[in-house]
Design a protein around this motif. Structure first.
Motif, PDB file in Angstrom:
ATOM      1  N   UNK A  34      -3.953  29.484 -37.477  1.00  0.00           N
ATOM      2  CA  UNK A  34      -3.242  30.537 -38.226  1.00  0.00           C
ATOM      3  C   UNK A  34      -3.796  30.718 -39.637  1.00  0.00           C
ATOM      4  N   UNK A  35      -4.190  29.611 -40.279  1.00  0.00           N
ATOM      5  CA  UNK A  35      -4.703  29.755 -41.647  1.00  0.00           C
ATOM      6  C   UNK A  35      -6.215  29.999 -41.677  1.00  0.00           C
ATOM      7  N   UNK A  36      -6.814  30.088 -40.486  1.00  0.00           N
ATOM      8  CA  UNK A  36      -8.223  30.481 -40.409  1.00  0.00           C
ATOM      9  C   UNK A  36      -9.218  29.423 -40.818  1.00  0.00           C
ATOM     10  N   UNK A  37      -8.891  28.162 -40.534  1.00  0.00           N
ATOM     11  CA  UNK A  37      -9.872  27.104 -40.829  1.00  0.00           C
ATOM     12  C   UNK A  37     -11.041  27.230 -39.860  1.00  0.00           C
ATOM     13  N   UNK A  38     -12.225  27.176 -40.398  1.00  0.00           N
ATOM     14  CA  UNK A  38     -13.458  27.300 -39.630  1.00  0.00           C
ATOM     15  C   UNK A  38     -13.451  26.372 -38.407  1.00  0.00           C
ATOM     16  N   UNK A  39     -13.919  26.888 -37.289  1.00  0.00           N
ATOM     17  CA  UNK A  39     -13.765  26.186 -36.007  1.00  0.00           C
ATOM     18  C   UNK A  39     -14.393  24.781 -35.999  1.00  0.00           C
ATOM     19  N   UNK A  40     -15.546  24.621 -36.594  1.00  0.00           N
ATOM     20  CA  UNK A  40     -16.199  23.302 -36.601  1.00  0.00           C
ATOM     21  C   UNK A  40     -15.346  22.304 -37.375  1.00  0.00           C
ATOM     22  N   UNK A  41     -14.852  22.744 -38.524  1.00  0.00           N
ATOM     23  CA  UNK A  41     -14.010  21.861 -39.330  1.00  0.00           C
ATOM     24  C   UNK A  41     -12.677  21.608 -38.627  1.00  0.00           C
ATOM     25  N   UNK A  42     -12.179  22.635 -37.949  1.00  0.00           N
ATOM     26  CA  UNK A  42     -10.899  22.496 -37.240  1.00  0.00           C
ATOM     27  C   UNK A  42     -10.995  21.412 -36.158  1.00  0.00           C
ATOM     28  N   UNK A  43     -12.118  21.366 -35.473  1.00  0.00           N
ATOM     29  CA  UNK A  43     -12.314  20.334 -34.439  1.00  0.00           C
ATOM     30  C   UNK A  43     -12.372  18.939 -35.062  1.00  0.00           C
ATOM     31  N   UNK A  44     -13.027  18.849 -36.205  1.00  0.00           N
ATOM     32  CA  UNK A  44     -13.149  17.553 -36.873  1.00  0.00           C
ATOM     33  C   UNK A  44     -11.776  17.076 -37.367  1.00  0.00           C
ATOM     34  N   UNK A  45     -11.031  17.994 -37.967  1.00  0.00           N
ATOM     35  CA  UNK A  45      -9.691  17.648 -38.462  1.00  0.00           C
ATOM     36  C   UNK A  45      -8.760  17.316 -37.299  1.00  0.00           C
ATOM     37  N   UNK A  46      -8.933  18.039 -36.199  1.00  0.00           N
ATOM     38  CA  UNK A  46      -8.114  17.762 -35.008  1.00  0.00           C
ATOM     39  C   UNK A  46      -8.282  16.299 -34.599  1.00  0.00           C
ATOM     40  N   UNK A  47      -9.530  15.843 -34.611  1.00  0.00           N
ATOM     41  CA  UNK A  47      -9.813  14.447 -34.247  1.00  0.00           C
ATOM     42  C   UNK A  47      -9.125  13.479 -35.216  1.00  0.00           C
ATOM     43  N   UNK A  48      -9.208  13.777 -36.504  1.00  0.00           N
ATOM     44  CA  UNK A  48      -8.558  12.918 -37.500  1.00  0.00           C
ATOM     45  C   UNK A  48      -7.044  12.917 -37.334  1.00  0.00           C
ATOM     46  N   UNK A  49      -6.472  14.097 -37.103  1.00  0.00           N
ATOM     47  CA  UNK A  49      -5.024  14.186 -36.893  1.00  0.00           C
ATOM     48  C   UNK A  49      -4.624  13.419 -35.626  1.00  0.00           C
ATOM     49  N   UNK A  50      -5.438  13.586 -34.593  1.00  0.00           N
ATOM     50  CA  UNK A  50      -5.117  12.883 -33.344  1.00  0.00           C
ATOM     51  C   UNK A  50      -5.095  11.370 -33.576  1.00  0.00           C
ATOM     52  N   UNK A  51      -6.115  10.872 -34.261  1.00  0.00           N
ATOM     53  CA  UNK A  51      -6.185   9.425 -34.485  1.00  0.00           C
ATOM     54  C   UNK A  51      -4.979   8.928 -35.280  1.00  0.00           C
ATOM     55  N   UNK A  52      -4.595   9.667 -36.299  1.00  0.00           N
ATOM     56  CA  UNK A  52      -3.434   9.280 -37.107  1.00  0.00           C
ATOM     57  C   UNK A  52      -2.151   9.366 -36.281  1.00  0.00           C
ATOM     58  N   UNK A  53      -2.017  10.452 -35.518  1.00  0.00           N
ATOM     59  CA  UNK A  53      -0.818  10.619 -34.682  1.00  0.00           C
ATOM     60  C   UNK A  53      -0.748   9.515 -33.625  1.00  0.00           C
ATOM     61  N   UNK A  54      -1.893   9.164 -33.071  1.00  0.00           N
ATOM     62  CA  UNK A  54      -1.913   8.128 -32.031  1.00  0.00           C
ATOM     63  C   UNK A  54      -1.509   6.777 -32.608  1.00  0.00           C
ATOM     64  N   UNK A  55      -1.903   6.530 -33.844  1.00  0.00           N
ATOM     65  CA  UNK A  55      -1.559   5.295 -34.546  1.00  0.00           C
ATOM     66  C   UNK A  55      -0.040   5.210 -34.781  1.00  0.00           C
ATOM     67  N   UNK A  56       0.615   6.349 -34.795  1.00  0.00           N
ATOM     68  CA  UNK A  56       2.068   6.410 -35.031  1.00  0.00           C
ATOM     69  C   UNK A  56       2.883   6.117 -33.784  1.00  0.00           C
ATOM     70  N   UNK A  57       2.234   6.072 -32.635  1.00  0.00           N
ATOM     71  CA  UNK A  57       2.994   5.827 -31.405  1.00  0.00           C
ATOM     72  C   UNK A  57       3.661   4.464 -31.478  1.00  0.00           C
ATOM     73  N   UNK A  58       4.929   4.454 -31.126  1.00  0.00           N
ATOM     74  CA  UNK A  58       5.674   3.189 -31.206  1.00  0.00           C
ATOM     75  C   UNK A  58       6.478   2.930 -29.936  1.00  0.00           C
TER      76      UNK A  58
END
Ligand code: HEM
Length: 128
Positions: free
Chosen positions: A101-125
């Motif tokens: 929605x905010x128009x983050x460039x696709x390459x960067x969006x994929x990289x950030x997605x990976x970082x968010x996923x790793x952080x979110x996965x670390x939150x699993x309890x």
């Protein structure tokens, strides 16, 4: 040459703020995220503001969350909420849509997605 931070590359304060607005708007309006929405308070403003302060620092900008609340201790702060695969995947999918929605460039969006996923996965309890 100095490398730019993600904060600078995506457009700084207004874009991080818009990202958080979209994230919680999408969470509230998308049936696919209803379980994630239900874990949050009725009024999402406080959650939105905390995420904004956190992401500002996480992207390499002003470390607003740490200045106000101290060390994020994200895993500990999420312990009151039962987070499994379903909640993790809803969170990450919601953020992926918000980044679009905010128009983050696709390459960067994929990289950030990976970082968010790793952080979110670390939150699993919990399992599942
Ligand atoms: C894994 C799935 C996740 C779920 C189900 C989840 C859910 C929640 C909930 C219910 C809250 C409380 C909101 C409130 O008190 O207003 C919260 C707070 C927060 N979440 Fe998450 N979250 C997840 C992942 C993440 C990720 C990946 C990040 C950062 C990249 C994050 C950052 C935060 C922050 C900064 C807060 C505020 C913490 C505080 O001061 O209490 N969350 N989250």
């Amino acid at each position: 040459m100095e490398e730019k931070t993600v904060y600078e590359v995506i457009g700084g304060e207004p874009v991080v703020a818009a990202l958080c607005d979209h994230f919680y708007e999408l969470m509230a309006s998308t049936p696919q995220f209803s379980e994630l929405r239900a874990m949050h308070p009725d009024d999402l403003q406080g959650s939105r503001d905390k995420l904004y302060m956190f992401l500002s620092g996480w992207f390499g900008g002003p470390d607003l969350f740490v200045e106000k609340f101290g060390h994020p201790r994200l895993r500990a702060r999420h312990m009151p909420f039962a987070i499994g695969v379903k909640e993790r995947d809803q969170w990450v999918a919601c953020m992926y849509m918000a980044m679009d929605r905010v128009g983050i460039d696709e390459t960067l969006r994929q990289k950030l997605l990976q970082n968010f996923f790793n952080t979110a996965d670390f939150m699993r309890n919990r399992e599942g």
